[in-house]
Scaffold this motif. Structure first.
Motif, short mmCIF file in Angstrom:
data_model
loop_
_atom_site.label_atom_id
_atom_site.label_comp_id
_atom_site.label_asym_id
_atom_site.label_seq_id
_atom_site.Cartn_x
_atom_site.Cartn_y
_atom_site.Cartn_z
N LEU A 315 0.82 -1.22 0.00
CA LEU A 315 0.00 0.00 0.00
C LEU A 315 0.85 1.27 0.00
N LYS A 316 2.18 1.08 0.03
CA LYS A 316 3.13 2.20 0.07
C LYS A 316 2.93 3.07 1.32
N VAL A 317 2.66 2.39 2.43
CA VAL A 317 2.52 3.06 3.74
C VAL A 317 3.84 2.90 4.49
N ASN A 318 4.42 4.01 4.91
CA ASN A 318 5.67 3.99 5.67
C ASN A 318 5.41 3.43 7.05
N THR A 319 6.17 2.41 7.45
CA THR A 319 5.92 1.75 8.74
C THR A 319 6.63 2.40 9.91
N LYS A 320 7.37 3.47 9.70
CA LYS A 320 8.13 4.05 10.81
C LYS A 320 7.21 4.55 11.93
N ASP A 321 5.98 4.93 11.57
CA ASP A 321 5.04 5.41 12.57
C ASP A 321 3.96 4.37 12.90
N LYS A 322 4.11 3.16 12.39
CA LYS A 322 3.15 2.09 12.67
C LYS A 322 3.69 1.20 13.78
N ARG A 323 2.79 0.42 14.39
CA ARG A 323 3.18 -0.45 15.51
C ARG A 323 2.56 -1.83 15.35
N LEU A 324 3.36 -2.85 15.62
CA LEU A 324 2.87 -4.21 15.71
C LEU A 324 2.89 -4.61 17.19
N VAL A 325 1.73 -4.98 17.71
CA VAL A 325 1.60 -5.38 19.12
C VAL A 325 1.39 -6.89 19.16
N PHE A 326 2.20 -7.57 19.96
CA PHE A 326 2.13 -9.02 20.10
C PHE A 326 1.57 -9.37 21.48
N SER A 327 0.59 -10.31 21.51
CA SER A 327 -0.07 -10.58 22.79
C SER A 327 -0.49 -12.03 22.95
N ASP A 328 0.08 -12.94 22.15
CA ASP A 328 -0.37 -14.33 22.18
C ASP A 328 0.60 -15.22 22.94
N GLY A 329 0.28 -15.51 24.21
CA GLY A 329 1.06 -16.47 25.00
C GLY A 329 2.52 -16.12 25.15
N LEU A 330 2.83 -14.84 25.29
CA LEU A 330 4.23 -14.41 25.32
C LEU A 330 4.90 -14.65 26.66
N ASP A 331 6.22 -14.82 26.60
CA ASP A 331 7.09 -14.68 27.76
C ASP A 331 8.20 -13.70 27.37
N ILE A 332 9.07 -13.38 28.31
CA ILE A 332 10.11 -12.38 28.04
C ILE A 332 11.05 -12.81 26.92
N PRO A 333 11.59 -14.05 26.92
CA PRO A 333 12.49 -14.44 25.83
C PRO A 333 11.83 -14.35 24.46
N THR A 334 10.57 -14.77 24.35
CA THR A 334 9.88 -14.71 23.07
C THR A 334 9.68 -13.26 22.63
N ALA A 335 9.32 -12.40 23.58
CA ALA A 335 9.14 -10.99 23.25
C ALA A 335 10.44 -10.37 22.75
N LEU A 336 11.54 -10.69 23.41
CA LEU A 336 12.83 -10.15 22.98
C LEU A 336 13.23 -10.68 21.61
N LYS A 337 12.92 -11.94 21.34
CA LYS A 337 13.22 -12.52 20.02
C LYS A 337 12.42 -11.80 18.93
N LEU A 338 11.15 -11.55 19.20
CA LEU A 338 10.32 -10.85 18.23
C LEU A 338 10.78 -9.40 18.05
N TYR A 339 11.18 -8.79 19.15
CA TYR A 339 11.70 -7.43 19.06
C TYR A 339 12.94 -7.39 18.16
#
Length: 408
Positions: A315-339
């Motif tokens: 869509l030619k939308v710049n993602t610098k101002d967009k956010r992806l929020v993750f909330s499915d069964g996370l723990d700290i190591p998984t969150a850091l890996k996704l980050y």
């Protein structure tokens, strides 16, 4: 335990002790769908250590108590201070009180049925409270049978301290200077207890404020002057499957009403009511520009995130101002890996529930309370994780799969 406890200890002390999104969904429903009738069912997805049916008397007693609670003036003033909360909605809450005849508890063999049925704006709020009540009653008994709550709270503190140390040692600067690592507490519904969740949130806010940025628990956000976190849940989008729009257009209708209600605030959209592919087919340039980002709650998170970024790129939308929020069964190591995987390309956020509010050494319950019908019509969630699919009507589920080209 075959009867309610002799000494009553309330689980819920305030009507703010719920997820923010229960308020942010209730407001547009009050404004645009005040006559909706809805039904919600409690489901336990895993095996419990003892039959949940044995909790029925105590659950009933807790629900009796919940239905006596009202919002205080101070609580209403706090909600009114959130710029996206409207004054007429605060006036509604000023009069609001849960009605006991809208919710019932039924023993089903060794299981427990909890059914909330009535006007949607009056019954939708039961969900989080029911889950918090059942969890706390369950773990009160289970911990007492296995050495006492203090033993498990000590273990919980050790595990929490290990998570904090992991965060302190993680060099986010080495991964990305573009976007910070941000963590939120999403643990109201699956917590070991209210007191434990409060301790966890307070500890994280004190020890790692550079990473810990808020909580979905409105009561704790108010108490500790944190940012309350949340926008929409599955029930909001599911409602539009049964409210007069063509089924194939229900997601667009839901997103459009959200845009009109909040006009730039609360811009994180949930994507998995009928799966990510079907969501993106409806999430056109209009919505991609108006919403700040997307929330993941089922399926492979990296696959999901890559699909989101590819869609924005198309869509030619710049993602610098967009956010992806993750909330499915996370723990700290998984969150850091996704980050580490996404942080150079898009803002991220990580909502962690069970692994923060119920990591004490006892096996957590996997419980939900979901919308099953609205206005006499079935509703469904077709998540990207098969075990998360919820629907009581196989005919409607098959039709939904056909409309959105989602195989069984």
């Amino acid at each position: 335990m075959n009867q309610a406890s002799a000494v009553f200890e309330p689980v819920i002390h305030s009507l703010l002790e719920t997820d923010l999104y229960k308020f942010t969904m209730q407001q547009p429903m009050l404004h645009s769908m005040p006559t909706n009738q809805a039904e919600y069912h409690f489901v336990c997805r895993n095996a419990s250590a003892f039959p949940l049916a044995e909790l029925a008397p105590d659950v009933n007693a807790q629900l009796d108590h919940l239905c006596t609670l009202r919002f205080s003036v101070d609580e209403l003033n706090y909600l009114a201070g959130l710029r996206y909360i409207s004054s007429d909605y605060v006036d509604f809450l000023r009069l609001f009180q849960f009605q006991r005849h809208f919710i019932s508890v039924v023993i089903d063999g060794e299981g427990l049925q909890v059914i909330a049925k009535g006007p949607q704006v009056h019954v939708m709020g039961f969900e989080i409270f029911v889950l918090a009540i059942i969890n706390e009653l369950y773990f009160r008994r289970l911990s007492a049978e296995q050495g006492g709550a203090a033993k498990f709270l000590d273990e919980g503190r050790k595990r929490l301290n290990a998570k904090i140390e992991m965060l302190r040692q993680y060099d986010t600067e080495a991964v990305s200077c573009q976007h910070p690592f941000e963590l939120f507490d999403f643990g109201v519904r699956r917590r070991f207890s209210g007191a434990w969740q409060e301790e966890v949130v307070q500890t994280l806010a004190r020890e790692v404020p550079q990473y810990f940025k808020g909580t979905s628990n409105v009561y704790l956000a108010k108490k500790f002057q944190l940012v309350p976190i949340g926008t929409m849940a599955h029930e909001y989008l599911q409602t539009f499957q049964a409210t007069g729009v063509q089924l194939k257009g229900f997601q667009k209708a839901a997103l459009e009403m959200w845009v009109q209600e909040y006009r730039g605030d609360l811009g994180i959209a949930l994507t998995d009511v009928v799966g990510m592919d079907a969501f993106l087919a409806d999430f056109d340039l209009y919505f991609a520009k108006l919403f700040d980002g997307l929330r993941h709650d089922s399926g492979d998170p990296i696959v999901w995130g890559e699909k989101a970024l590819a869609h924005y790129a198309k869509l030619k939308v710049n993602t610098k101002d967009k956010r992806l929020v993750f909330s499915d069964g996370l723990d700290i190591p998984t969150a850091l890996k996704l980050y580490q995987h996404f942080a150079n390309r898009v803002q991220t956020g990580f909502g962690i529930g069970t692994n923060l509010s119920n990591d004490t050494g006892l096996k957590p319950l996997n419980i939900v309370m979901k919308l099953v019908s609205c206005n006499g019509q079935p509703t469904a969630k077709l998540a990207d994780t098969p075990g998360k699919t919820l629907c009581d009507d196989e005919t409607f589920l098959a039709y939904l799969r056909q409309v959105f080209h989602k195989p069984a």
